[in-house]
Design a protein around this motif. Structure first.
Motif, PDB file in Angstrom:
ATOM      1  N   MET A   1      13.033   0.021  -3.320  1.00 29.96           N
ATOM      2  CA  MET A   1      12.563  -1.267  -3.779  1.00 29.96           C
ATOM      3  C   MET A   1      11.061  -1.160  -4.028  1.00 29.96           C
ATOM      4  N   ILE A   2      10.612  -1.854  -5.038  1.00 31.54           N
ATOM      5  CA  ILE A   2       9.195  -1.829  -5.388  1.00 31.54           C
ATOM      6  C   ILE A   2       8.542  -3.166  -5.045  1.00 31.54           C
ATOM      7  N   VAL A   3       7.357  -3.095  -4.483  1.00 33.99           N
ATOM      8  CA  VAL A   3       6.542  -4.282  -4.245  1.00 33.99           C
ATOM      9  C   VAL A   3       5.606  -4.384  -5.438  1.00 33.99           C
ATOM     10  N   LYS A   4       5.999  -5.198  -6.408  1.00 32.61           N
ATOM     11  CA  LYS A   4       5.288  -5.244  -7.692  1.00 32.61           C
ATOM     12  C   LYS A   4       3.822  -5.647  -7.566  1.00 32.61           C
ATOM     13  N   GLU A   5       3.503  -6.450  -6.575  1.00 30.25           N
ATOM     14  CA  GLU A   5       2.120  -6.883  -6.406  1.00 30.25           C
ATOM     15  C   GLU A   5       1.211  -5.714  -6.039  1.00 30.25           C
ATOM     16  N   ASN A  20      14.209  13.334 -11.829  1.00 29.18           N
ATOM     17  CA  ASN A  20      13.649  12.589 -12.974  1.00 29.18           C
ATOM     18  C   ASN A  20      14.336  11.243 -13.174  1.00 29.18           C
ATOM     19  N   LEU A  21      14.426  10.468 -12.107  1.00 34.55           N
ATOM     20  CA  LEU A  21      15.136   9.194 -12.151  1.00 34.55           C
ATOM     21  C   LEU A  21      14.221   7.988 -12.285  1.00 34.55           C
ATOM     22  N   ILE A  22      12.921   8.218 -12.384  1.00 38.38           N
ATOM     23  CA  ILE A  22      11.964   7.110 -12.455  1.00 38.38           C
ATOM     24  C   ILE A  22      11.240   7.158 -13.789  1.00 38.38           C
ATOM     25  N   LEU A  29       8.543  -0.276 -13.526  1.00 43.03           N
ATOM     26  CA  LEU A  29       9.184   0.976 -13.152  1.00 43.03           C
ATOM     27  C   LEU A  29      10.679   0.795 -13.309  1.00 43.03           C
ATOM     28  N   GLU A  30      11.340   1.790 -13.845  1.00 38.30           N
ATOM     29  CA  GLU A  30      12.794   1.766 -13.947  1.00 38.30           C
ATOM     30  C   GLU A  30      13.341   2.896 -13.097  1.00 38.30           C
ATOM     31  N   PHE A  31      14.294   2.562 -12.220  1.00 35.42           N
ATOM     32  CA  PHE A  31      14.917   3.540 -11.341  1.00 35.42           C
ATOM     33  C   PHE A  31      16.386   3.672 -11.683  1.00 35.42           C
ATOM     34  N   ASP A  32      16.893   4.885 -11.710  1.00 34.16           N
ATOM     35  CA  ASP A  32      18.331   5.120 -11.828  1.00 34.16           C
ATOM     36  C   ASP A  32      18.841   5.345 -10.412  1.00 34.16           C
ATOM     37  N   CYS A  42       9.370   9.953  -3.654  1.00 38.48           N
ATOM     38  CA  CYS A  42       8.649   8.907  -4.389  1.00 38.48           C
ATOM     39  C   CYS A  42       7.923   7.969  -3.429  1.00 38.48           C
ATOM     40  N   ILE A  43       8.571   7.629  -2.336  1.00 40.95           N
ATOM     41  CA  ILE A  43       7.964   6.733  -1.347  1.00 40.95           C
ATOM     42  C   ILE A  43       6.730   7.384  -0.743  1.00 40.95           C
ATOM     43  N   LYS A  44       6.845   8.656  -0.390  1.00 44.02           N
ATOM     44  CA  LYS A  44       5.728   9.380   0.223  1.00 44.02           C
ATOM     45  C   LYS A  44       4.581   9.609  -0.763  1.00 44.02           C
ATOM     46  N   ALA A  45       4.889   9.706  -2.045  1.00 38.61           N
ATOM     47  CA  ALA A  45       3.862   9.989  -3.050  1.00 38.61           C
ATOM     48  C   ALA A  45       3.062   8.758  -3.464  1.00 38.61           C
ATOM     49  N   CYS A  46       3.585   7.591  -3.215  1.00 35.36           N
ATOM     50  CA  CYS A  46       2.924   6.366  -3.683  1.00 35.36           C
ATOM     51  C   CYS A  46       1.598   6.152  -2.935  1.00 35.36           C
ATOM     52  N   PRO A  47       0.473   6.143  -3.660  1.00 41.24           N
ATOM     53  CA  PRO A  47      -0.832   6.002  -3.015  1.00 41.24           C
ATOM     54  C   PRO A  47      -1.123   4.597  -2.480  1.00 41.24           C
ATOM     55  N   VAL A  48      -0.335   3.603  -2.906  1.00 46.21           N
ATOM     56  CA  VAL A  48      -0.570   2.228  -2.455  1.00 46.21           C
ATOM     57  C   VAL A  48       0.603   1.666  -1.656  1.00 46.21           C
ATOM     58  N   ASN A  49       1.532   2.534  -1.278  1.00 46.90           N
ATOM     59  CA  ASN A  49       2.701   2.141  -0.471  1.00 46.90           C
ATOM     60  C   ASN A  49       3.490   1.000  -1.086  1.00 46.90           C
ATOM     61  N   ALA A  50       3.688   1.069  -2.400  1.00 45.97           N
ATOM     62  CA  ALA A  50       4.404   0.015  -3.109  1.00 45.97           C
ATOM     63  C   ALA A  50       5.916   0.237  -3.141  1.00 45.97           C
TER      64      ALA A  50
END
Length: 54
Positions: A1-5, A20-22, A29-32, A42-50
């Motif tokens: 889930m993405i926190v769009k803010e 390559n699902l994102i 962002l579109e996720f398959d 992807c969660i670990k790579a996000c620099p803003v924990n979104a």
């Protein structure tokens, strides 16, 4: 889930997805999720924990 803010649409999550699902668009962002194996790269790579698990 993405926190769009919090998401800056930087593409870090897409860059580490081994399946390559994102797809990063300008303000979206579109996720398959049907093919996702929940590696959490992807969660670990996000620099803003979104990204978080449902």
């Amino acid at each position: 889930m993405i926190v769009k803010e919090w998401c800056s649409y930087c593409g870090e999550c897409a860059g580490v997805c081994p399946r390559n699902l994102i797809l990063v668009r300008e303000t979206e962002l579109e996720f398959d999720t049907g093919e996702c194996k929940e590696c959490d790269f992807c969660i670990k790579a996000c620099p803003v924990n979104a990204l978080e698990k449902d």
